[in-house]
Design an enzyme around this catalytic site. Structure first.
Site, PDB file in Angstrom:
ATOM      1  CB  SER A 127      -0.899  -0.005   1.241  1.00 31.62           C
ATOM      2  OG  SER A 127      -1.511   1.252   1.439  1.00 31.62           O
ATOM      3  CE1 TYR A 152      -4.335  -2.106   4.827  1.00 35.75           C
ATOM      4  CE2 TYR A 152      -3.609   0.095   4.219  1.00 35.75           C
ATOM      5  CZ  TYR A 152      -4.031  -1.173   3.858  1.00 35.75           C
ATOM      6  OH  TYR A 152      -4.132  -1.515   2.532  1.00 35.75           O
TER       7      TYR A 152
END
Length: 340
Positions: A127, A152
């Site tokens: 990501s 995350y």
């Protein structure tokens, strides 16, 4: 090829599966169909894939070590696209353990399955959030990414490191893709395009964080899929020129590689909202709010290496992409309302 796709009922997983099926690959897809967002949308995506004769779906949690091991032993996939994860930056602040289970334990079970069955290539989702506190633009895979600002992001950075260890120890070819703000038809309802469209159509004020000054490298789903498939077809062999004295963070002597995958044309959030309003033919009030915990202010992908190595070339402009998304949204939710 026979390809295993994890998270096949998810936004990117669904689109990648359809692209591979359309070119004639066999796809085994797994997903746990959790209720992080509306399960009906995930089921609708799967329904779109069912007519393909080379597609099979298996409901499974990637954190279940025994089930995943049995799946790999039974199916013996040649290549794997790992997209299953607990997504969302903000949700990771509320439910941190979900990220440990799915993004860490789950990723380890996939790595082990690939190792045991000698999979040819594992492509996995990282990501843009790994860039965290970085401020140098555009974000490059040569940058240090040791300062994540959300759990995350930390789990995605951990995935990159875990994959490298398996590539180094066992010669497992792995490629990590740092996705930049993916949007388009069949997208995730927790992401800004959905939230904004729903608010605009209902006449509710939009909550716009960082006072609308975010800049995001919005990347249309078709361009993302093209990059994923191109990377799947290109098995890394290791960088013969890699040096431990001056280590390149995105490559290794091991068969391991990291790429940014984005549009490389950041758009200010207020401009994105303006395009949505134009496509919808209506506007609404904006509630301008400060930056949220865990969010990064700007994203901007340097995709030079991906272009060089794979021929990747994003084609869909933000104007065209927003129009396609809004057209799909109107059609899908109109049909859903008729069927309910």
């Amino acid at each position: 090829m026979k390809v295993l796709i994890t998270g096949v009922a998810g936004f990117i997983g669904f689109h990648v599966a359809r692209a591979l099926l359309e070119r004639g690959d066999e796809v085994v897809g797994i997903d746990n169909l959790n209720d992080y967002y509306e399960v009906s949308l995930k089921q609708a995506r799967l329904k779109e894939l069912q007519p393909y004769g080379l597609f099979r779906f298996i409901r499974m949690d990637i954190a279940d070590r025994d089930e995943v091991a049995a799946l790999f032993a039974r199916e013996k996939p040649q290549r794997v696209v790992h997209l299953a994860a607990q997504a969302g930056v903000r949700y990771s602040i509320e439910n941190p353990h979900a990220y440990g289970d799915s993004n860490l334990t789950g990723f380890l079970t996939i790595l082990e399955g690939c190792r045991q069955q000698q999979v040819e290539h594992l492509v996995f989702a990282s990501s843009s959030s790994v860039y965290g506190a970085n401020e140098t633009m555009p974000f490059s895979t040569a940058d240090n990414v040791d300062h994540p600002v959300s759990l995350y992001a930390a789990t995605k950075k951990a995935n990159e490191l875990m994959a490298h260890s398996y590539s180094h120890l066992y010669g497992l070819p792995t490629t990590g893709l740092r996705f930049f703000t993916v949007y388009g038809p069949w997208g995730r309802p927790d992401m800004s395009p959905f939230l904004f469209v729903r608010a605009i159509l209902s006449g509710q004020p939009l909550k716009v964080f960082n006072y609308g000054q975010h800049r995001r490298d919005f990347t249309y789903i078709d361009d993302i899929v093209e990059g994923v498939v191109r990377c799947l077809d290109r098995i890394p062999s290791g960088n013969a020129n890699w040096s431990g004295m001056v280590p390149d963070p995105a490559s290794s002597r091991a068969p391991w590689k990291l790429y940014n995958i984005g549009n490389s044309q950041p758009v200010e959030l207020l401009r994105y909202i303006e395009l949505l309003e134009q496509a919808l033919g209506q506007s609404t009030q904006k509630e301008l709010l400060p930056l949220q915990p865990g969010d990064v202010e700007h994203t901007y992908a340097d995709v030079t290496e991906l272009i060089r190595d794979t021929g990747y070339a994003p084609k869909v402009s933000i104007e065209e992409g927003v129009t396609r998304f809004v057209d799909w949204y109107r059609a899908f939710y109109t049909d859903s309302a008729k069927g309910s």
